[in-house]
Design a protein around this motif. Structure first.
Motif, mmCIF file in Angstrom:
data_model
loop_
_atom_site.group_PDB
_atom_site.id
_atom_site.type_symbol
_atom_site.label_atom_id
_atom_site.label_comp_id
_atom_site.label_asym_id
_atom_site.label_seq_id
_atom_site.Cartn_x
_atom_site.Cartn_y
_atom_site.Cartn_z
ATOM 1 N N VAL A 1 0.865 -1.176 0.000
ATOM 2 C CA VAL A 1 0.000 0.000 0.000
ATOM 3 C C VAL A 1 0.900 1.223 0.000
ATOM 4 O O VAL A 1 1.760 1.355 0.868
ATOM 5 C CB VAL A 1 -0.907 0.013 1.250
ATOM 6 C CG1 VAL A 1 -1.766 1.264 1.278
ATOM 7 C CG2 VAL A 1 -1.773 -1.237 1.286
ATOM 8 N N SER B 1 0.984 5.443 -0.262
ATOM 9 C CA SER B 1 0.216 6.682 -0.192
ATOM 10 C C SER B 1 1.151 7.876 -0.245
ATOM 11 O O SER B 1 2.176 7.905 0.439
ATOM 12 C CB SER B 1 -0.603 6.750 1.104
ATOM 13 O OG SER B 1 -1.578 5.736 1.116
ATOM 14 N N ASP C 1 -3.985 7.548 -1.681
ATOM 15 C CA ASP C 1 -3.581 6.152 -1.875
ATOM 16 C C ASP C 1 -3.482 5.852 -3.370
ATOM 17 O O ASP C 1 -4.496 5.837 -4.073
ATOM 18 C CB ASP C 1 -4.624 5.245 -1.214
ATOM 19 C CG ASP C 1 -4.220 3.777 -1.274
ATOM 20 O OD1 ASP C 1 -3.317 3.429 -2.055
ATOM 21 O OD2 ASP C 1 -4.835 2.979 -0.552
ATOM 22 N N SER D 1 -2.060 3.001 -4.578
ATOM 23 C CA SER D 1 -1.674 1.583 -4.680
ATOM 24 C C SER D 1 -2.166 0.931 -5.964
ATOM 25 O O SER D 1 -1.448 0.131 -6.566
ATOM 26 C CB SER D 1 -2.231 0.804 -3.491
ATOM 27 O OG SER D 1 -1.790 1.352 -2.292
ATOM 28 N N ASP D 2 -3.394 1.260 -6.399
ATOM 29 C CA ASP D 2 -3.938 0.565 -7.568
ATOM 30 C C ASP D 2 -3.391 1.114 -8.884
ATOM 31 O O ASP D 2 -3.812 0.685 -9.956
ATOM 32 C CB ASP D 2 -5.463 0.578 -7.551
ATOM 33 C CG ASP D 2 -6.049 1.958 -7.734
ATOM 34 O OD1 ASP D 2 -5.287 2.949 -7.772
ATOM 35 O OD2 ASP D 2 -7.282 2.057 -7.850
ATOM 36 N N THR E 1 -2.420 13.673 -9.043
ATOM 37 C CA THR E 1 -1.691 13.573 -7.775
ATOM 38 C C THR E 1 -0.289 14.172 -7.875
ATOM 39 O O THR E 1 0.155 14.885 -6.980
ATOM 40 C CB THR E 1 -1.568 12.091 -7.350
ATOM 41 O OG1 THR E 1 -2.872 11.526 -7.281
ATOM 42 C CG2 THR E 1 -0.889 11.965 -5.997
ATOM 43 N N THR F 1 3.997 7.149 2.549
ATOM 44 C CA THR F 1 4.015 5.947 3.375
ATOM 45 C C THR F 1 3.915 4.704 2.500
ATOM 46 O O THR F 1 3.316 4.731 1.419
ATOM 47 C CB THR F 1 2.865 5.943 4.394
ATOM 48 O OG1 THR F 1 1.618 6.007 3.695
ATOM 49 C CG2 THR F 1 2.974 7.106 5.353
ATOM 50 N N SER G 1 -2.297 -4.304 3.156
ATOM 51 C CA SER G 1 -3.307 -3.387 3.695
ATOM 52 C C SER G 1 -3.725 -3.758 5.113
ATOM 53 O O SER G 1 -4.540 -3.061 5.713
ATOM 54 C CB SER G 1 -4.536 -3.382 2.787
ATOM 55 O OG SER G 1 -5.054 -4.692 2.659
ATOM 56 N N ARG H 1 -9.496 7.824 -3.312
ATOM 57 C CA ARG H 1 -8.062 7.739 -3.012
ATOM 58 C C ARG H 1 -7.729 8.259 -1.614
ATOM 59 O O ARG H 1 -6.649 7.972 -1.096
ATOM 60 C CB ARG H 1 -7.248 8.513 -4.041
ATOM 61 C CG ARG H 1 -7.460 8.016 -5.422
ATOM 62 C CD ARG H 1 -6.225 8.061 -6.282
ATOM 63 N NE ARG H 1 -6.472 7.264 -7.476
ATOM 64 C CZ ARG H 1 -6.219 5.971 -7.566
ATOM 65 N NH1 ARG H 1 -5.690 5.337 -6.554
ATOM 66 N NH2 ARG H 1 -6.479 5.306 -8.665
#
Lengths: 136, 60
Positions: free
Chosen positions: A11, A13, A18, A20-21, A72, A85, A90, B10
């Motif tokens: 995971v 971030s 986040d 992650s995907d 992002t 992080t 998860s 997100r």
């Protein structure tokens, strides 16, 4: 001898976001520069700890949809990012699933790779900053 | 104090309040569309220019 198989599904971030995907690879390097600390009379090289030189490299798909990779990262180039992080899964942070936090690292560039017939990707490296593990 | 609502998965569940941490860059999150300012602040009651019992429509 290894007795368990570890499936990496971390995971990641950036700040509170986040990603992650969108992430396919993450390489965390917790590093402290080694300084030679020899003097007359030394019979072997010895080192002492210098400055931290941490980094975190991420391979991400370059999605330009709303609130995805582009949204992002676009404003972060050339800035220090307060916190990034990463942890192995998860599951809750624990001694067996520690959370790594890189604070105040610098993002120098956003190298987007457009290749015919492939998903567009970006490989970013967050450089410097302080690093710490958390187990709870 | 400003309140924020999550608008992207997100950062959490969409529609839930965003609990900002000291390290969160709120302007960056707002600009990226991850959160939005809440418009559910309790509004102040409208102030009347005159007190209700100070009107001139006296019935006589």
């Amino acid at each position: 001898m290894a007795t368990a198989t570890y499936l990496s599904n971390p995971v990641v971030s950036i700040g509170a976001v986040d990603l992650s995907d969108q992430c396919t690879s993450a390489t965390l390097s917790q590093k402290i520069t080694a300084l030679q600390a020899n003097a007359f009379g030394s019979t072997a090289i010895s080192y002492t700890a210098g400055l931290q030189d941490n980094s975190l490299s991420l391979d991400l798909y370059w999605s330009t949809a709303a609130t995805e990779t582009y949204a992002t990262l676009k404003a972060l180039v050339g800035t220090n990012i307060a916190t990034i992080t990463i942890k192995g899964s998860s599951a809750a942070t624990s001694a067996t699933n520690p959370l790594g936090t890189l604070s105040n690292s610098f993002l120098e560039e956003l190298p987007v790779a457009y290749t015919l017939g492939e998903l567009t990707t970006v490989s970013v490296t967050f450089m410097g900053g302080t690093f710490a593990w958390t187990e709870a | 104090m400003d309140r924020y609502i999550i608008s992207s998965v997100r950062v959490g569940e969409i529609g839930k309040p965003f609990m900002a941490q000291p390290s969160d860059d709120i302007e960056w999150l707002l600009a990226g569309g991850f959160i939005q300012r809440s418009d559910t602040h309790p509004s102040k009651s409208a102030k009347l220019s005159e007190k209700p019992d100070a009107t001139n429509n006296k019935k006589d």
